[in-house]
Design a protein around this motif. Structure first.
Motif, PDB file in Angstrom:
ATOM      1  N   THR A 111      55.879  80.495  17.200  1.00  0.00           N
ATOM      2  CA  THR A 111      55.720  81.739  17.029  1.00  0.00           C
ATOM      3  C   THR A 111      56.561  82.241  18.518  1.00  0.00           C
ATOM      4  O   THR A 111      57.188  83.173  18.817  1.00  0.00           O
ATOM      5  CB  THR A 111      54.311  82.436  17.086  1.00  0.00           C
ATOM      6  OG1 THR A 111      53.914  81.618  15.970  1.00  0.00           O
ATOM      7  CG2 THR A 111      54.505  83.982  17.132  1.00  0.00           C
ATOM      8  N   THR A 112      56.136  81.568  19.623  1.00  0.00           N
ATOM      9  CA  THR A 112      56.672  81.968  20.847  1.00  0.00           C
ATOM     10  C   THR A 112      58.043  81.724  21.082  1.00  0.00           C
ATOM     11  O   THR A 112      58.994  82.613  21.411  1.00  0.00           O
ATOM     12  CB  THR A 112      55.901  81.033  21.912  1.00  0.00           C
ATOM     13  OG1 THR A 112      54.402  81.045  21.975  1.00  0.00           O
ATOM     14  CG2 THR A 112      56.557  81.406  23.343  1.00  0.00           C
ATOM     15  N   PHE A 113      58.535  80.531  20.647  1.00  0.00           N
ATOM     16  CA  PHE A 113      60.079  80.179  20.999  1.00  0.00           C
ATOM     17  C   PHE A 113      60.893  80.575  19.893  1.00  0.00           C
ATOM     18  O   PHE A 113      62.082  80.360  20.221  1.00  0.00           O
ATOM     19  CB  PHE A 113      60.218  78.552  21.216  1.00  0.00           C
ATOM     20  CG  PHE A 113      59.399  78.203  22.683  1.00  0.00           C
ATOM     21  CD1 PHE A 113      59.949  78.612  23.766  1.00  0.00           C
ATOM     22  CD2 PHE A 113      58.094  77.700  22.677  1.00  0.00           C
ATOM     23  CE1 PHE A 113      59.377  78.046  25.067  1.00  0.00           C
ATOM     24  CE2 PHE A 113      57.655  77.483  23.860  1.00  0.00           C
ATOM     25  CZ  PHE A 113      58.019  77.628  24.937  1.00  0.00           C
ATOM     26  N   CYS A 114      60.415  80.233  18.866  1.00  0.00           N
ATOM     27  CA  CYS A 114      61.448  80.421  17.621  1.00  0.00           C
ATOM     28  C   CYS A 114      61.513  81.569  16.622  1.00  0.00           C
ATOM     29  O   CYS A 114      62.507  82.186  16.348  1.00  0.00           O
ATOM     30  CB  CYS A 114      61.380  79.314  16.543  1.00  0.00           C
ATOM     31  SG  CYS A 114      60.685  77.846  17.498  1.00  0.00           S
ATOM     32  N   SER A 115      60.230  82.304  16.584  1.00  0.00           N
ATOM     33  CA  SER A 115      60.366  83.311  15.789  1.00  0.00           C
ATOM     34  C   SER A 115      61.114  84.713  16.239  1.00  0.00           C
ATOM     35  O   SER A 115      61.350  85.454  15.339  1.00  0.00           O
ATOM     36  CB  SER A 115      58.699  83.935  15.580  1.00  0.00           C
ATOM     37  OG  SER A 115      58.459  84.577  16.724  1.00  0.00           O
ATOM     38  N   CYS A 117      64.222  84.602  16.522  1.00  0.00           N
ATOM     39  CA  CYS A 117      65.184  84.874  15.698  1.00  0.00           C
ATOM     40  C   CYS A 117      64.751  84.289  14.252  1.00  0.00           C
ATOM     41  O   CYS A 117      65.378  85.011  13.345  1.00  0.00           O
ATOM     42  CB  CYS A 117      66.329  83.680  16.200  1.00  0.00           C
ATOM     43  SG  CYS A 117      66.763  84.166  17.942  1.00  0.00           S
ATOM     44  N   HIS A 118      64.165  83.276  14.090  1.00  0.00           N
ATOM     45  CA  HIS A 118      63.661  82.781  12.722  1.00  0.00           C
ATOM     46  C   HIS A 118      62.798  83.761  12.084  1.00  0.00           C
ATOM     47  O   HIS A 118      62.616  83.310  10.936  1.00  0.00           O
ATOM     48  CB  HIS A 118      63.457  81.159  12.889  1.00  0.00           C
ATOM     49  CG  HIS A 118      64.544  80.458  13.309  1.00  0.00           C
ATOM     50  ND1 HIS A 118      65.443  79.834  12.305  1.00  0.00           N
ATOM     51  CD2 HIS A 118      65.211  79.819  14.564  1.00  0.00           C
ATOM     52  CE1 HIS A 118      66.434  79.007  12.868  1.00  0.00           C
ATOM     53  NE2 HIS A 118      65.968  79.028  14.137  1.00  0.00           N
ATOM     54  N   GLY A 119      62.085  84.545  12.727  1.00  0.00           N
ATOM     55  CA  GLY A 119      60.963  85.054  11.891  1.00  0.00           C
ATOM     56  C   GLY A 119      59.822  84.458  12.008  1.00  0.00           C
ATOM     57  O   GLY A 119      59.783  83.039  11.956  1.00  0.00           O
ATOM     58  N   THR A 120      58.586  85.007  11.757  1.00  0.00           N
ATOM     59  CA  THR A 120      57.442  84.476  11.950  1.00  0.00           C
ATOM     60  C   THR A 120      57.337  83.637  10.396  1.00  0.00           C
ATOM     61  O   THR A 120      56.333  82.530  10.496  1.00  0.00           O
ATOM     62  CB  THR A 120      56.145  85.393  11.893  1.00  0.00           C
ATOM     63  OG1 THR A 120      56.351  86.419  10.883  1.00  0.00           O
ATOM     64  CG2 THR A 120      55.932  85.818  13.224  1.00  0.00           C
ATOM     65  N   ASN A 167      75.633  75.748  17.536  1.00  0.00           N
ATOM     66  CA  ASN A 167      76.245  77.006  17.497  1.00  0.00           C
ATOM     67  C   ASN A 167      75.677  77.948  18.488  1.00  0.00           C
ATOM     68  O   ASN A 167      75.440  77.748  19.861  1.00  0.00           O
ATOM     69  CB  ASN A 167      76.485  77.323  16.251  1.00  0.00           C
ATOM     70  CG  ASN A 167      77.420  76.430  15.291  1.00  0.00           C
ATOM     71  OD1 ASN A 167      78.203  75.742  16.143  1.00  0.00           O
ATOM     72  ND2 ASN A 167      77.117  76.388  14.107  1.00  0.00           N
ATOM     73  N   SER A 168      75.283  79.257  17.843  1.00  0.00           N
ATOM     74  CA  SER A 168      74.581  80.142  18.632  1.00  0.00           C
ATOM     75  C   SER A 168      73.119  79.984  19.135  1.00  0.00           C
ATOM     76  O   SER A 168      72.575  80.899  19.745  1.00  0.00           O
ATOM     77  CB  SER A 168      74.520  81.599  18.118  1.00  0.00           C
ATOM     78  OG  SER A 168      74.264  81.610  16.808  1.00  0.00           O
ATOM     79  N   MET A 169      72.494  78.925  18.583  1.00  0.00           N
ATOM     80  CA  MET A 169      71.200  78.554  19.107  1.00  0.00           C
ATOM     81  C   MET A 169      71.152  77.589  20.224  1.00  0.00           C
ATOM     82  O   MET A 169      71.766  76.630  19.746  1.00  0.00           O
ATOM     83  CB  MET A 169      70.266  78.037  17.835  1.00  0.00           C
ATOM     84  CG  MET A 169      68.855  77.413  18.239  1.00  0.00           C
ATOM     85  SD  MET A 169      68.335  76.644  16.965  1.00  0.00           S
ATOM     86  CE  MET A 169      67.245  75.642  17.910  1.00  0.00           C
ATOM     87  N   GLY A 170      70.445  77.961  21.183  1.00  0.00           N
ATOM     88  CA  GLY A 170      70.666  77.245  22.460  1.00  0.00           C
ATOM     89  C   GLY A 170      69.684  76.098  22.416  1.00  0.00           C
ATOM     90  O   GLY A 170      68.935  75.947  21.482  1.00  0.00           O
ATOM     91  N   SER A 171      69.882  75.141  23.412  1.00  0.00           N
ATOM     92  CA  SER A 171      68.961  74.023  23.682  1.00  0.00           C
ATOM     93  C   SER A 171      67.537  74.399  24.194  1.00  0.00           C
ATOM     94  O   SER A 171      67.367  75.217  24.945  1.00  0.00           O
ATOM     95  CB  SER A 171      69.477  73.052  24.579  1.00  0.00           C
ATOM     96  OG  SER A 171      68.474  72.037  25.068  1.00  0.00           O
ATOM     97  N   TYR A 172      66.565  73.812  23.627  1.00  0.00           N
ATOM     98  CA  TYR A 172      65.201  74.214  23.915  1.00  0.00           C
ATOM     99  C   TYR A 172      64.561  72.864  24.811  1.00  0.00           C
ATOM    100  O   TYR A 172      63.365  72.805  25.109  1.00  0.00           O
ATOM    101  CB  TYR A 172      64.240  74.430  23.112  1.00  0.00           C
ATOM    102  CG  TYR A 172      64.624  75.882  22.506  1.00  0.00           C
ATOM    103  CD1 TYR A 172      63.874  76.882  23.170  1.00  0.00           C
ATOM    104  CD2 TYR A 172      65.684  76.160  21.737  1.00  0.00           C
ATOM    105  CE1 TYR A 172      64.317  78.070  22.907  1.00  0.00           C
ATOM    106  CE2 TYR A 172      65.898  77.441  21.319  1.00  0.00           C
ATOM    107  CZ  TYR A 172      65.075  78.501  22.230  1.00  0.00           C
ATOM    108  OH  TYR A 172      65.591  79.803  21.749  1.00  0.00           O
ATOM    109  N   ALA A 173      65.464  71.912  25.177  1.00  0.00           N
ATOM    110  CA  ALA A 173      65.084  70.614  25.782  1.00  0.00           C
ATOM    111  C   ALA A 173      64.417  70.936  27.151  1.00  0.00           C
ATOM    112  O   ALA A 173      63.356  70.228  27.762  1.00  0.00           O
ATOM    113  CB  ALA A 173      66.371  69.726  26.027  1.00  0.00           C
TER     114      ALA A 173
END
Ligand code: HEC
Length: 194
Positions: A111-115, A117-120, A167-173
């Motif tokens: 929910t914090t990092f992905c939603s 863009c990806h939605g809940t 692509n347009s999604m960045g790294s979360y490392a």
């Protein structure tokens, strides 16, 4: 009488304190004076910036040998390439126990990092997408840009994507620790089934 005594006692105390300050402060200009628990300052271990005759280059701070990893750290040895992605897909499996607690934590992290863009629910309809950002494909119904259905993405592919981006999604490392990435992977698997 009593009042006089009190003043005398206070006066004497003040003189003793002043005298001891004078006596201790002028001994040696470079001295820090009396130290309480000097081991706290002058410990036996080397400081990282101290010279050290034990090593060839004379430094205490040594660079760890190539390939060194922290204790308990599991290396993710798959490069940010198409081959690395495919290899991770075949070889990598989750390193954490599949427990309801980890799944719940994965949901919070997702929910914090992905939603955004990806939605809940992983439909690809997050808030920034509604403001014009390119929509990611739905986890349950979409197609991956690297081939195959999103619902079939494996542990390794999802972990590789969080680690390097695509692509347009960045790294979360740098934002998400390996164990937390695995919790998120668990939750993405849940969303693939919707
Ligand atoms: C800034 C928006 C954004 C954020 C935040 C984001 N993603 Fe993505 N994600 C995308 C886009 C866009 C794609 C599609 C990229 C493509 O394939 O061209 C994508 C694709 C994916 C894919 C499919 C990869 C594949 O192999 O096709 C997965 C899995 C994924 N994201 C997981 C995550 C997870 C997990 C997080 C949170 C840690 C996350 N994403 C955060 C935008 C984002």
């Amino acid at each position: 009488m009593l009042a006089m005594n009190k003043i005398k006692i206070l006066g004497t105390t003040a003189i003793v304190i002043a005298a001891s300050i004078v006596a201790t402060s002028c001994k040696d200009r470079r001295s820090t004076g009396w130290e309480y628990a000097p081991n706290m300052y002058e410990h036996t271990a080397y400081d990282p910036d101290q010279p050290n005759s034990q090593f060839k280059d004379g430094k205490t701070a040594q660079v760890p040998p190539a390939g060194t990893i922290p204790v308990g750290f599991k290396k993710f040895d798959y490069p940010n390439t198409r081959e690395g992605y495919d290899k991770a897909s075949l070889e990598v499996a989750s390193l954490i126990a599949q427990t309801p607690k980890h799944l719940a934590e994965g949901k919070v992290l997702f929910t914090t990092f992905c939603s955004p863009c990806h939605g809940t629910t992983g439909e690809g309809d997050g808030l920034v997408v509604k403001h014009g950002y390119p929509a990611p494909p739905s986890y349950s119904k979409g197609q991956s840009s690297r081939g195959g259905a999103m619902k079939d993405l494996t542990d390794g592919k999802i972990y590789h994507t969080i680690t390097y981006g695509v692509n347009s999604m960045g790294s979360y490392a740098s934002q998400i620790a390996p164990e937390d990435r695995w919790k998120i992977v668990m939750y993405v698997h849940q969303l693939q089934k919707l």
